[in-house]
Write a protein that holds these residues in place. Structure first.
Motif, mmCIF file in Angstrom:
data_model
loop_
_atom_site.group_PDB
_atom_site.id
_atom_site.type_symbol
_atom_site.label_atom_id
_atom_site.label_comp_id
_atom_site.label_asym_id
_atom_site.label_seq_id
_atom_site.Cartn_x
_atom_site.Cartn_y
_atom_site.Cartn_z
ATOM 1 N N THR A 1 51.434 -4.535 -35.750
ATOM 2 C CA THR A 1 50.148 -3.858 -35.600
ATOM 3 C C THR A 1 49.057 -4.879 -35.325
ATOM 4 O O THR A 1 49.314 -6.072 -35.258
ATOM 5 C CB THR A 1 49.793 -3.079 -36.882
ATOM 6 N N LYS A 2 47.838 -4.423 -35.223
ATOM 7 C CA LYS A 2 46.709 -5.332 -35.026
ATOM 8 C C LYS A 2 46.108 -5.774 -36.349
ATOM 9 O O LYS A 2 45.060 -6.396 -36.381
ATOM 10 C CB LYS A 2 45.648 -4.657 -34.154
ATOM 11 N N ASN A 3 46.768 -5.464 -37.455
ATOM 12 C CA ASN A 3 46.295 -5.893 -38.766
ATOM 13 C C ASN A 3 46.465 -7.396 -38.904
ATOM 14 O O ASN A 3 47.350 -7.994 -38.296
ATOM 15 C CB ASN A 3 47.076 -5.188 -39.878
ATOM 16 N N SER A 4 45.630 -8.014 -39.739
ATOM 17 C CA SER A 4 45.769 -9.453 -39.963
ATOM 18 C C SER A 4 47.035 -9.722 -40.783
ATOM 19 O O SER A 4 47.485 -8.881 -41.550
ATOM 20 C CB SER A 4 44.546 -10.002 -40.683
ATOM 21 N N GLY B 1 47.635 -11.666 -43.332
ATOM 22 C CA GLY B 1 47.404 -11.586 -44.767
ATOM 23 C C GLY B 1 48.249 -12.578 -45.554
ATOM 24 O O GLY B 1 48.938 -13.427 -45.000
ATOM 25 N N ILE C 1 52.040 -4.147 -50.298
ATOM 26 C CA ILE C 1 51.358 -4.182 -49.009
ATOM 27 C C ILE C 1 51.012 -2.760 -48.573
ATOM 28 O O ILE C 1 51.860 -1.877 -48.601
ATOM 29 C CB ILE C 1 52.254 -4.861 -47.952
ATOM 30 N N THR C 2 49.753 -2.569 -48.171
ATOM 31 C CA THR C 2 49.329 -1.261 -47.670
ATOM 32 C C THR C 2 49.120 -1.277 -46.160
ATOM 33 O O THR C 2 49.212 -0.241 -45.518
ATOM 34 C CB THR C 2 48.023 -0.813 -48.354
ATOM 35 N N LYS C 3 48.821 -2.450 -45.593
ATOM 36 C CA LYS C 3 48.646 -2.592 -44.148
ATOM 37 C C LYS C 3 49.652 -3.623 -43.635
ATOM 38 O O LYS C 3 49.479 -4.825 -43.813
ATOM 39 C CB LYS C 3 47.229 -3.049 -43.807
ATOM 40 N N ALA D 1 51.556 -6.054 -41.113
ATOM 41 C CA ALA D 1 51.195 -6.827 -39.929
ATOM 42 C C ALA D 1 52.436 -7.282 -39.170
ATOM 43 O O ALA D 1 52.536 -7.089 -37.965
ATOM 44 C CB ALA D 1 50.345 -8.028 -40.311
ATOM 45 N N THR D 2 53.382 -7.912 -39.856
ATOM 46 C CA THR D 2 54.601 -8.387 -39.192
ATOM 47 C C THR D 2 55.827 -7.926 -39.944
ATOM 48 O O THR D 2 55.795 -7.702 -41.153
ATOM 49 C CB THR D 2 54.644 -9.933 -39.098
ATOM 50 N N GLY E 1 51.481 -8.754 -44.718
ATOM 51 C CA GLY E 1 50.279 -7.948 -44.478
ATOM 52 C C GLY E 1 49.304 -8.039 -45.624
ATOM 53 O O GLY E 1 49.325 -8.962 -46.422
ATOM 54 N N GLU E 2 48.459 -7.037 -45.714
ATOM 55 C CA GLU E 2 47.436 -6.978 -46.757
ATOM 56 C C GLU E 2 47.674 -5.810 -47.670
ATOM 57 O O GLU E 2 48.203 -4.817 -47.313
ATOM 58 C CB GLU E 2 46.057 -6.852 -46.124
#
Length: 96
Positions: free
Chosen positions: A33-36, A38, A70-72, A74-75, A95-96
């Motif tokens: 996704t485009k999420n950082s 983290g 993790i809620t968001k 990223a990888t 993720g974050e």
């Protein structure tokens, strides 16, 4: 007789080549996704012995994310390390 020897040699080489393993392959991390990325990491893993999985295991992205809090996502990194007796399956989520 020469035909039979050649046939046996071809069969022998075919059997050996079908069981060859080139080594563990680890795919590079892919941004899902485009999420950082983290700082949190969640890992879901399971070992099998002689190809038999004892018990049940959830190796999915959601299970790994829950284990890492993790809620968001990223990888996601999926890994299989295969050996003669033990094979390890692992899903790693950041993720974050």
């Amino acid at each position: 007789m020469k035909y039979i020897k050649t046939l046996i040699l071809v069969c022998f080489v075919g059997v050996l080549s079908s069981c060859s393993v080139s080594g563990p392959y680890v795919a590079p991390k892919a941004l899902v996704t485009k999420n950082s990325v983290g700082t949190k990491v969640g890992i879901a893993e399971k070992k099998t012995y002689f190809g038999i999985m004892f018990g049940s295991a959830d190796l999915g992205i959601v299970a790994a994310a829950k284990k890492g809090g993790i809620t968001k996502v990223a990888t996601v990194d999926s890994e299989i390390v295969s050996g003669l007796i033990v094979t390890k399956y692992r899903t790693k989520v950041t993720g974050e």
